[in-house]
Design a protein around this motif. Structure first.
Motif, short mmCIF file in Angstrom:
data_model
loop_
_atom_site.label_atom_id
_atom_site.label_comp_id
_atom_site.label_asym_id
_atom_site.label_seq_id
_atom_site.Cartn_x
_atom_site.Cartn_y
_atom_site.Cartn_z
N LEU A 35 5.79 3.83 9.13
CA LEU A 35 5.85 4.44 10.05
C LEU A 35 4.47 6.28 9.83
O LEU A 35 4.84 7.17 9.37
CB LEU A 35 7.21 5.67 10.69
CG LEU A 35 6.85 6.95 11.73
CD1 LEU A 35 7.01 5.95 13.01
CD2 LEU A 35 8.26 7.14 11.57
N VAL A 36 3.38 6.54 10.16
CA VAL A 36 2.91 7.51 10.23
C VAL A 36 2.87 8.34 10.95
O VAL A 36 2.47 8.27 12.73
CB VAL A 36 1.30 7.12 9.22
CG1 VAL A 36 1.38 6.30 8.41
CG2 VAL A 36 0.86 6.42 10.33
N VAL A 37 1.98 9.88 10.94
CA VAL A 37 2.06 10.61 11.89
C VAL A 37 0.47 11.40 11.47
O VAL A 37 0.36 11.13 10.37
CB VAL A 37 2.89 11.35 12.22
CG1 VAL A 37 4.25 10.51 12.28
CG2 VAL A 37 3.12 12.55 11.07
N VAL A 46 -2.89 1.34 6.69
CA VAL A 46 -3.17 2.70 6.34
C VAL A 46 -2.58 3.40 5.08
O VAL A 46 -2.79 4.70 5.08
CB VAL A 46 -2.15 3.40 7.82
CG1 VAL A 46 -1.70 2.97 8.72
CG2 VAL A 46 -0.98 2.94 6.80
N SER A 47 -2.63 2.34 4.68
CA SER A 47 -3.08 3.08 2.93
C SER A 47 -3.80 3.79 2.20
O SER A 47 -3.89 4.87 1.95
CB SER A 47 -2.58 1.95 2.31
OG SER A 47 -3.57 1.32 2.28
N ALA A 48 -5.13 3.47 2.88
CA ALA A 48 -6.18 4.55 2.41
C ALA A 48 -5.86 6.17 3.13
O ALA A 48 -6.99 6.77 2.43
CB ALA A 48 -7.47 4.15 2.67
N PHE A 49 -6.22 6.43 3.93
CA PHE A 49 -5.42 6.98 5.13
C PHE A 49 -4.45 8.09 4.63
O PHE A 49 -4.59 9.38 4.72
CB PHE A 49 -5.58 7.50 6.67
CG PHE A 49 -6.78 5.71 6.91
CD1 PHE A 49 -8.37 6.98 7.20
CD2 PHE A 49 -6.38 4.94 7.81
CE1 PHE A 49 -9.48 6.12 7.21
CE2 PHE A 49 -7.55 4.27 8.27
CZ PHE A 49 -8.82 4.54 8.30
N ILE A 50 -3.19 7.48 3.77
CA ILE A 50 -1.85 8.34 3.38
C ILE A 50 -2.88 8.49 1.89
O ILE A 50 -2.40 10.10 2.11
CB ILE A 50 -1.23 6.97 3.74
CG1 ILE A 50 -0.53 6.39 4.92
CG2 ILE A 50 -0.33 7.31 2.37
CD1 ILE A 50 0.12 5.93 4.38
N LYS A 51 -3.51 8.50 1.51
CA LYS A 51 -3.50 8.78 0.45
C LYS A 51 -5.03 9.73 0.11
O LYS A 51 -4.93 10.58 -0.45
CB LYS A 51 -4.30 7.30 -1.41
CG LYS A 51 -3.35 6.81 -1.33
CD LYS A 51 -4.54 5.11 -1.81
CE LYS A 51 -3.17 4.54 -2.29
NZ LYS A 51 -3.89 3.16 -2.84
#
Length: 332
Positions: free
Chosen positions: A137-139, A218-223
């Motif tokens: 879950l990302v925002v 989404v991992s790259a954008f979380i980092k």
């Protein structure tokens, strides 16, 4: 919409196909020439850019090396996966056209859609479950909530003002979020896109505020800080995001949702081909390039038998039939 047992259809189809091996299927295939003799098309029912892309291309690359023929991925999005599924259902049952099945096309559409131009339990034969991918879950950073509990409180305090995106109706992100809305008791507006790529564009731009996507997309954008991870849908925390809690541990015991992807072929595909595909897929899942990529995304490779995959699909259909009915999930 049929009410007949999905498992009986799946099991019967698998058993019929495997029985060919003992009744001349292998001889017939040998008479036609060894398989494969030309490129193999793997159809993905979504636009490029999501978890399906990672799983499909990772495995297809290794299968190409192992089989000596190109296994090429063809993205065919639209219609909650129906367009791609219909095309493959009508394709020749010769092992040269396959489809990447997932929770939406196999376990939800039979209960969400009023009708389909095929029967997922009769017109396809399961080959193998390739992978399970955790949902996150990302925002967007503009959302004031810094934790999952704060987000739930924020969504409840602003009914209808929070929009969530998904890769399309019936996609894992759509289903997972509707499941969460039902479980936690709040409302958000669903904005469906034609694949994870277009979805991510608007999420990163802040035109939608939240999504539940597979980690690979989404991992790259979380980092980089362009998205904020608040919770994971898996049963346990994942190594890639050790400080991000599970939804289950955040007050919703028993909640679990993940993406899963498997290979299917048109019904009637010769059993020797199905067997070879399963064996080669398992071998591909154990290669360094695939295991390293999957580990990076916290994906779990499976590679089970056709019978096991059929049983898994049946179990998932039972789960999502109830969720679709309770949550009132409908194609937008």
């Amino acid at each position: 919409m049929t009410t007949r047992s999905p498992f009986s259809f799946q099991r019967r189809r698998v058993c019929q196909s495997l029985a060919l091996l003992a009744t001349g299927g292998a001889s017939a295939l040998h008479a036609q020439g060894a398989w494969p003799q030309k490129p193999i098309r793997l159809v993905v029912p979504f636009a490029p850019g999501g978890s399906s892309e990672v799983v499909a291309r990772s495995v297809a690359g290794e299968l190409t090396k192992q089989l000596g023929q190109s296994v090429f991925v063809e993205n065919k999005p639209g219609g909650a996966g129906v367009i791609a599924m219909q095309e493959v259902a009508k394709a020749g049952a010769d092992g040269y056209t396959l489809i990447l099945g997932h929770v939406g096309t196999l376990a939800v559409n039979p209960y969400m859609l009023p009708s389909q131009p095929y029967d997922v339990n009769k017109d396809f034969i399961p080959v193998t479950l390739l992978a399970k991918v955790p949902n996150v879950l990302v925002v967007h950073p503009d959302v004031p909530a810094k934790t999952f509990k704060e987000f739930i409180a924020y969504a409840k305090a602003n009914p209808g003002k929070v929009n969530y995106s998904s890769a399309g109706n019936g996609s894992s992100g759509h289903l997972s979020m509707e499941y969460l809305k039902l479980t936690a008791g709040f409302f958000m507006t669903h904005i469906p896109y034609r694949g994870s790529g277009p979805q991510m564009t608007d999420l990163l731009a802040g035109r939608v505020q939240v999504a539940m996507n597979g980690l690979p997309s989404v991992s790259a954008f979380i980092k980089s800080g362009k998205l904020r991870a608040l919770a994971v849908g898996s049963a346990q925390r994942i190594a890639a995001l050790p400080d991000v809690p599970t939804i289950a541990e955040s007050g919703y015991k028993g909640f679990e949702t993940s993406q899963w992807y498997g290979l299917l072929a048109p019904a009637g595909t010769p059993a020797p081909v199905v067997k070879r595909l399963q064996e080669e897929s398992l071998k591909a899942l154990r290669t360094g390039p695939v295991t390293e990529r999957f580990a990076h995304d916290s994906a779990v490779g499976v590679g089970d038998t056709p019978e096991q995959f059929a049983a898994f699909i049946a179990a998932q259909q039972k789960v999502w039939k109830d969720i679709v009915a309770k949550a009132g999930i409908k194609p937008d």
